[in-house]
Enzyme design. Structure first.
Site, PDB file in Angstrom:
ATOM      1  N   GLU A  34     -13.600  22.104 -28.645  1.00 19.97           N
ATOM      2  CA  GLU A  34     -14.161  21.300 -29.402  1.00 19.97           C
ATOM      3  C   GLU A  34     -14.920  19.787 -28.346  1.00 19.97           C
ATOM      4  O   GLU A  34     -15.990  19.166 -28.397  1.00 19.97           O
ATOM      5  CB  GLU A  34     -13.466  20.456 -31.008  1.00 19.97           C
ATOM      6  CG  GLU A  34     -13.517  21.544 -31.730  1.00 19.97           C
ATOM      7  CD  GLU A  34     -12.741  21.101 -32.894  1.00 19.97           C
ATOM      8  OE1 GLU A  34     -13.203  20.380 -33.529  1.00 19.97           O
ATOM      9  OE2 GLU A  34     -11.698  20.778 -32.525  1.00 19.97           O
ATOM     10  N   ASP A  36     -16.067  20.301 -24.945  1.00 22.40           N
ATOM     11  CA  ASP A  36     -16.260  20.787 -24.416  1.00 22.40           C
ATOM     12  C   ASP A  36     -17.620  20.746 -25.083  1.00 22.40           C
ATOM     13  O   ASP A  36     -18.490  20.867 -24.613  1.00 22.40           O
ATOM     14  CB  ASP A  36     -16.175  21.901 -23.999  1.00 22.40           C
ATOM     15  CG  ASP A  36     -15.060  21.872 -23.151  1.00 22.40           C
ATOM     16  OD1 ASP A  36     -14.527  20.823 -22.224  1.00 22.40           O
ATOM     17  OD2 ASP A  36     -14.322  23.309 -22.657  1.00 22.40           O
ATOM     18  N   SER A  82       1.761  -8.159  -1.323  1.00 28.19           N
ATOM     19  CA  SER A  82       2.451  -7.224  -1.535  1.00 28.19           C
ATOM     20  C   SER A  82       3.855  -8.167  -1.640  1.00 28.19           C
ATOM     21  O   SER A  82       3.666  -9.433  -2.340  1.00 28.19           O
ATOM     22  CB  SER A  82       3.073  -6.571  -0.131  1.00 28.19           C
ATOM     23  OG  SER A  82       3.366  -7.833   0.733  1.00 28.19           O
ATOM     24  N   LEU A  83       5.062  -7.491  -2.185  1.00 30.17           N
ATOM     25  CA  LEU A  83       6.191  -8.041  -2.659  1.00 30.17           C
ATOM     26  C   LEU A  83       7.164  -7.956  -1.456  1.00 30.17           C
ATOM     27  O   LEU A  83       7.667  -6.530  -1.224  1.00 30.17           O
ATOM     28  CB  LEU A  83       6.216  -6.267  -3.860  1.00 30.17           C
ATOM     29  CG  LEU A  83       5.863  -7.035  -5.105  1.00 30.17           C
ATOM     30  CD1 LEU A  83       5.953  -6.340  -6.219  1.00 30.17           C
ATOM     31  CD2 LEU A  83       5.131  -8.119  -5.502  1.00 30.17           C
ATOM     32  N   GLU A 113      10.000  -3.678 -14.790  1.00 25.64           N
ATOM     33  CA  GLU A 113       8.634  -2.526 -14.977  1.00 25.64           C
ATOM     34  C   GLU A 113       8.920  -0.890 -13.567  1.00 25.64           C
ATOM     35  O   GLU A 113       9.636  -1.632 -12.691  1.00 25.64           O
ATOM     36  CB  GLU A 113       7.582  -3.514 -14.792  1.00 25.64           C
ATOM     37  CG  GLU A 113       6.816  -3.528 -14.085  1.00 25.64           C
ATOM     38  CD  GLU A 113       5.672  -4.403 -14.595  1.00 25.64           C
ATOM     39  OE1 GLU A 113       4.677  -4.005 -13.540  1.00 25.64           O
ATOM     40  OE2 GLU A 113       6.178  -5.776 -14.771  1.00 25.64           O
ATOM     41  N   LYS A 115       7.992   0.560 -10.382  1.00 29.88           N
ATOM     42  CA  LYS A 115       7.349   0.509  -8.484  1.00 29.88           C
ATOM     43  C   LYS A 115       6.559   2.132  -8.109  1.00 29.88           C
ATOM     44  O   LYS A 115       7.642   2.858  -8.520  1.00 29.88           O
ATOM     45  CB  LYS A 115       7.886   0.332  -7.937  1.00 29.88           C
ATOM     46  CG  LYS A 115       7.258  -0.370  -7.057  1.00 29.88           C
ATOM     47  CD  LYS A 115       8.320  -1.037  -5.631  1.00 29.88           C
ATOM     48  CE  LYS A 115       7.182  -1.651  -4.911  1.00 29.88           C
ATOM     49  NZ  LYS A 115       6.432  -0.780  -3.684  1.00 29.88           N
ATOM     50  N   ASP A 117       4.945   5.008  -6.692  1.00 32.43           N
ATOM     51  CA  ASP A 117       4.808   5.885  -5.444  1.00 32.43           C
ATOM     52  C   ASP A 117       3.285   5.945  -5.270  1.00 32.43           C
ATOM     53  O   ASP A 117       2.857   6.861  -5.267  1.00 32.43           O
ATOM     54  CB  ASP A 117       5.795   6.541  -5.124  1.00 32.43           C
ATOM     55  CG  ASP A 117       6.011   5.870  -4.008  1.00 32.43           C
ATOM     56  OD1 ASP A 117       5.453   4.912  -2.658  1.00 32.43           O
ATOM     57  OD2 ASP A 117       6.517   6.915  -3.071  1.00 32.43           O
ATOM     58  N   ARG A 136      -6.026  -1.279  -1.862  1.00 35.02           N
ATOM     59  CA  ARG A 136      -6.076  -3.064  -1.359  1.00 35.02           C
ATOM     60  C   ARG A 136      -6.726  -3.173  -0.045  1.00 35.02           C
ATOM     61  O   ARG A 136      -6.672  -4.038   0.309  1.00 35.02           O
ATOM     62  CB  ARG A 136      -4.799  -2.367  -1.198  1.00 35.02           C
ATOM     63  CG  ARG A 136      -3.837  -4.034  -0.669  1.00 35.02           C
ATOM     64  CD  ARG A 136      -2.096  -3.265  -0.767  1.00 35.02           C
ATOM     65  NE  ARG A 136      -1.210  -4.569  -0.584  1.00 35.02           N
ATOM     66  CZ  ARG A 136      -1.613  -5.024   0.675  1.00 35.02           C
ATOM     67  NH1 ARG A 136      -1.680  -4.476   1.934  1.00 35.02           N
ATOM     68  NH2 ARG A 136      -0.740  -6.254   1.017  1.00 35.02           N
ATOM     69  N   GLU A 173      -1.645   0.861  -9.453  1.00 31.99           N
ATOM     70  CA  GLU A 173      -1.499   1.976  -8.445  1.00 31.99           C
ATOM     71  C   GLU A 173      -2.635   3.389  -9.267  1.00 31.99           C
ATOM     72  O   GLU A 173      -1.786   3.572 -10.256  1.00 31.99           O
ATOM     73  CB  GLU A 173       0.569   2.389  -8.890  1.00 31.99           C
ATOM     74  CG  GLU A 173       0.710   2.894  -7.508  1.00 31.99           C
ATOM     75  CD  GLU A 173       0.449   2.001  -6.347  1.00 31.99           C
ATOM     76  OE1 GLU A 173      -0.211   0.591  -6.726  1.00 31.99           O
ATOM     77  OE2 GLU A 173       1.702   1.829  -5.274  1.00 31.99           O
ATOM     78  N   TYR A 226      -1.013  -5.670 -13.781  1.00 36.30           N
ATOM     79  CA  TYR A 226      -0.911  -7.087 -13.443  1.00 36.30           C
ATOM     80  C   TYR A 226      -2.993  -7.386 -13.495  1.00 36.30           C
ATOM     81  O   TYR A 226      -3.796  -6.766 -13.125  1.00 36.30           O
ATOM     82  CB  TYR A 226      -1.108  -6.577 -11.315  1.00 36.30           C
ATOM     83  CG  TYR A 226      -0.954  -8.556 -11.417  1.00 36.30           C
ATOM     84  CD1 TYR A 226      -0.200  -9.680 -12.510  1.00 36.30           C
ATOM     85  CD2 TYR A 226      -1.484  -8.587 -10.223  1.00 36.30           C
ATOM     86  CE1 TYR A 226      -0.811 -10.783 -11.547  1.00 36.30           C
ATOM     87  CE2 TYR A 226      -1.559 -10.021  -9.452  1.00 36.30           C
ATOM     88  CZ  TYR A 226      -0.849 -10.989 -10.108  1.00 36.30           C
ATOM     89  OH  TYR A 226      -0.501 -11.927  -9.726  1.00 36.30           O
ATOM     90  N   LYS A 312      13.794  -1.716  -4.019  1.00 36.63           N
ATOM     91  CA  LYS A 312      13.663  -0.146  -3.640  1.00 36.63           C
ATOM     92  C   LYS A 312      14.805   1.162  -3.895  1.00 36.63           C
ATOM     93  O   LYS A 312      16.091   0.289  -3.354  1.00 36.63           O
ATOM     94  CB  LYS A 312      13.595  -0.196  -2.591  1.00 36.63           C
ATOM     95  CG  LYS A 312      12.431  -1.040  -1.862  1.00 36.63           C
ATOM     96  CD  LYS A 312      10.818  -0.142  -1.603  1.00 36.63           C
ATOM     97  CE  LYS A 312      10.087  -0.398  -0.721  1.00 36.63           C
ATOM     98  NZ  LYS A 312       9.233   0.818  -0.652  1.00 36.63           N
ATOM     99  N   CYS A 406       4.523  35.286  19.445  1.00 34.57           N
ATOM    100  CA  CYS A 406       4.723  35.485  18.321  1.00 34.57           C
ATOM    101  C   CYS A 406       6.530  36.131  18.531  1.00 34.57           C
ATOM    102  O   CYS A 406       6.787  37.134  19.272  1.00 34.57           O
ATOM    103  CB  CYS A 406       4.615  36.447  17.665  1.00 34.57           C
ATOM    104  SG  CYS A 406       4.999  36.999  16.081  1.00 34.57           S
ATOM    105  N   CYS A 424      -0.399  33.700  15.235  1.00 35.07           N
ATOM    106  CA  CYS A 424      -0.182  34.907  15.701  1.00 35.07           C
ATOM    107  C   CYS A 424      -1.373  35.363  14.677  1.00 35.07           C
ATOM    108  O   CYS A 424      -1.615  35.862  13.866  1.00 35.07           O
ATOM    109  CB  CYS A 424       1.375  35.535  15.153  1.00 35.07           C
ATOM    110  SG  CYS A 424       0.822  37.504  15.469  1.00 35.07           S
ATOM    111  N   CYS A 430       1.737  42.850  12.622  1.00 34.70           N
ATOM    112  CA  CYS A 430       2.792  42.024  13.499  1.00 34.70           C
ATOM    113  C   CYS A 430       3.472  42.046  12.045  1.00 34.70           C
ATOM    114  O   CYS A 430       3.494  41.581  10.859  1.00 34.70           O
ATOM    115  CB  CYS A 430       2.223  40.286  13.179  1.00 34.70           C
ATOM    116  SG  CYS A 430       3.717  38.811  13.137  1.00 34.70           S
TER     117      CYS A 430
END
Ligand code: IVH
Length: 668
Positions: A34, A36, A82-83, A113, A115, A117, A136, A173, A226, A312, A406, A424, A430
């Site tokens: 639907e 689509d 940054s923190l 909260e 963090k 990555d 950034r 992020e 933020y 961290k 090899c 190789c 091989c």
């Protein structure tokens, strides 16, 4: 005329809402089909009535491979700081105490909260519409990546609800969820492209691509944390983020207001393990003073706010000795160096081996024989060598050198211009390349021939029973029973698997052939576009590149593959044994009424098929996929990480929960 405009606007509103339900709330209320259909209708109306085009229309979320070269740079309206980092609970407690000391006599609320990555992004909205997305950069100025960011479905292009300031900025992020990261790396491994070391690199690399269609395909996501502007709705961070959530942004529900150091400590303890179950990578927690007035009072140092701090997570790390480096040959001939280690316990598993990926990594780590190596395992499953303990290097130890021939067949290795990997070139002589291709052929996602693993393939090859995948179809029970440890039962199982592989669809056959650079996704696209093997084998680079997502490198590789007589012969033999060499005539295949009248909710993450594929399967079998659990729900199809709220609701209403294997059996 006006009615067209009204229809266009209503479709846009609807599609925006469905994107939000699916990508932010994880709770779709409409079937893919639907969706689509509506998208197609909107596309058509926009094409026929270009005067009503809107750059932020949901039709523009798919991106384009014609993105402009290079990104425009702009100054940030407010610097992106940054923190400061902490690594222990005690340091976080000190931070809370410092904030209290700086605000004598006041109550200080702390918001905890996750963090995330990934890579940070600054989004600008005017009159409820996304106007600019900026990376950034160096914190002062960044790249304008609006076009790429628009492809991220969880980022609203047009805000919902009410109460947003006329102009504001929101930061967050951009992340690549684990699932999308694994899929991307799997594809890259197959295509012999360098792997991304972690989702963070993958997210920032993807965001900076010049091809927004590829960005759209990779499946980025975004969490916002933020809100900045002159007329924010509330005087505290938490309420502002909740308001942002109501405007359509994805704001993590891990956010929590805390009043005491004990709360903070408990939050850290909880997330230190709970984070491992999250769908995205996190590298720590962030603690922020909630009140904006208090934030202002505490102010900033040169580099970071005094009102926030990052904690961290400890990556789990161990030190162990390198026994030796082995060089392994993949089915495509690529040589992978592997560090063989003294076994060491790391996050609950014993690590004996870790890939060193390529020669450049061995060089940059400067690994010497017998070195003591640091092995790390973050949230990731794959252990990684992160460094050498130089103080423990044996005097006179030689640097590890990469082989030039090899290790299996002795052929001098080659290296492609500009690439880190050696390979190789002796494709058909091989042994690990030959057996590797057969192993790939029988794999679960390819022809899914049960009972044959790496060891069996090697045994069959050593005994001269197979030389390529087509030979699998000539095996007899007597042949198989000559294998060490094989009885009638295991022989029959393999023969049955071989027989059943004749029903495997053409797209998986294309994938199973081991055409360099043709991974699972490419194989699907190719087979749908060309329909059958004869067309595929006869196509030129020009015709192949006309297919969506097939670039010149893939096209050249396909042409080269089929130009080789040996490959054409294998294809002809597979065909003569009854392997599918064309897509089914109609998509009626697989249709049934086994789920007729059933309402099914999908929840969690899956391994055999994607969520979308399960939706299709439900519909194909006459069922209905619904978004939320109610009395009327017949089943919940649950994968890993089913949401706890959904689980509770299903249990309360006594609705059966089926896992994917059970579900697949139901529609078999
Ligand atoms: S707040 C002035 N909150 O971590 C404070 N940052 O070293 C602005 N990050 O550049 C950042 N999750 O990319 C904040 N919940 C979160 C975060 C977060 C991830 C990243 C962000 C920032 C870096 C700080």
């Amino acid at each position: 005329m006006d009615s067209i405009k009204t229809r266009i606007e209503s479709l846009r509103r609807e599609l925006n809402m469905h994107n939000h339900n699916y990508y932010v709330l994880d709770n779709p209320t409409i079937s893919d089909r639907e969706f689509d259909e509506k998208l197609k209708e909107l596309e058509r109306l926009e094409r026929e009535n270009p005067e009503y085009d809107d750059p932020l229309s949901p039709t523009h979320r798919v991106g384009s491979d014609l993105s402009a070269k290079g990104f425009e740079q702009v100054m940030h309206e407010r610097r992106m700081l940054s923190l400061s980092n902490t690594y222990t609970v005690a340091e976080v407690d000190e931070f809370v105490q410092r904030c209290r000391d700086g605000l004598p006599g006041e109550d200080v609320e702390i918001v905890g909260e996750l963090k995330f990555d990934g890579t940070s992004i600054s989004l600008h909205y005017e009159h409820g519409r996304l106007v600019r997305a900026v990376t950034r950069g160096d914190g002062e100025k960044g790249d304008v990546v609006t076009e790429n960011v628009m492809t991220i479905r969880s980022i609203p292009l047009q805000l919902q609800g009410s109460g947003w300031p006329d102009r504001f900025e929101i930061r967050g992020e951009i992340v690549l969820p684990w699932k999308a990261f694994d899929r991307l790396n799997e594809e890259r491994a197959f295509n012999e492209e360098p792997l991304f070391a972690n989702p963070r690199n993958a997210a920032s690399g993807t965001l900076k691509m010049q091809n927004s269609a590829e960005v759209a395909r990779r499946g980025l996501d975004a969490y916002l944390y933020y809100l900045l502007g002159d007329n924010l709705p509330f005087d505290n961070h938490y309420d502002n983020m909740m308001a942002a959530r109501s405007w359509g942004f994805k704001v993590s529900d891990a956010m929590k207001i805390m009043h005491s150091i004990e709360d903070v400590d408990e939050y850290i303890r909880y997330w230190d393990t709970a984070r491992k179950e999250l769908p995205v990578a996190t590298d720590g927690l962030v603690f922020k003073v909630n009140s904006l007035r208090q934030q202002l009072n505490l102010g900033f140092t040169a580099k970071s706010p005094r009102w926030a701090i990052a904690f961290k997570f400890q990556a789990e790390r161990a030190l162990t000795q390198l026994r030796f480096v082995s060089f392994e040959v993949g089915r495509s001939g690529t040589i992978t160096p592997v560090a063989n280690l003294e076994p060491v316990l790391l996050s609950g598993t014993i690590v004996k081996r870790a890939s060193l990926h390529n020669e450049d990594i061995i060089r940059s780590l400067d690994i010497h024989e017998g070195d003591m190596l640091y092995v790390e395992k973050g949230g990731e499953i794959i252990p990684k060598i992160t460094g050498v303990e130089l103080s423990e290097r044996k005097p006179g130890a030689e640097p590890v050198v990469f082989c030039r021939d090899c290790p299996s067949c002795g052929t001098p290795l080659r290296r492609m211009e500009g690439e880190a990997a050696w390979y190789c070139p002796n494709k058909y002589g091989c042994i690990p390349q030959i057996t590797g291709r057969v192993e790939h052929y029988v794999g679960r996602r390819m022809m899914n021939i049960d009972g044959i693993g790496e060891e069996t393939v090697t045994q069959l090859f050593d005994m001269g029973l197979i030389h390529d995948a087509a030979d699998l179809y000539t095996l007899t029970e007597a042949d198989l029973m000559t294998l060490p440890g094989f009885g009638q039962r295991s022989a029959e199982r393999i023969l049955q698997g071989v027989e059943e592989s004749k029903n495997v669809t053409f797209d998986r056959v294309v994938y199973a052939l081991s055409i360099p650079y043709v991974g699972e996704t490419v194989a699907k696209k190719l087979s749908r576009a060309v329909g059958d093997i004869d067309t595929l084998m006869s196509m030129s680079v020009e015709r192949l590149t006309a297919i969506e997502d097939i670039g010149p490198r893939i096209a050249a590789s396909i042409v080269e593959f089929f130009a080789d007589e040996r490959n054409r012969k294998i294809v002809e033999r597979l065909r003569s044994y009854g392997v599918q060499m064309a897509m089914p005539e109609t998509d009626e295949a697989g249709r049934s009424d086994k789920l007729a009248g059933k309402s099914i909710v999908i929840s969690g993450t899956f391994t055999h098929h994607s969520r979308d594929e399960y939706k299709n399967l439900i519909e194909l079998n006459g069922g209905k996929n619904v978004g939320s659990i109610s009395k009327k729900t017949d089943y919940v199809l649950a994968g890993a990480n089913m949401g706890p709220a959904k689980l509770e609701k299903a249990n309360k209403l006594g609705i059966p929960i089926v896992d994917e294997d059970t579900f697949l059996k139901m529609i078999e």
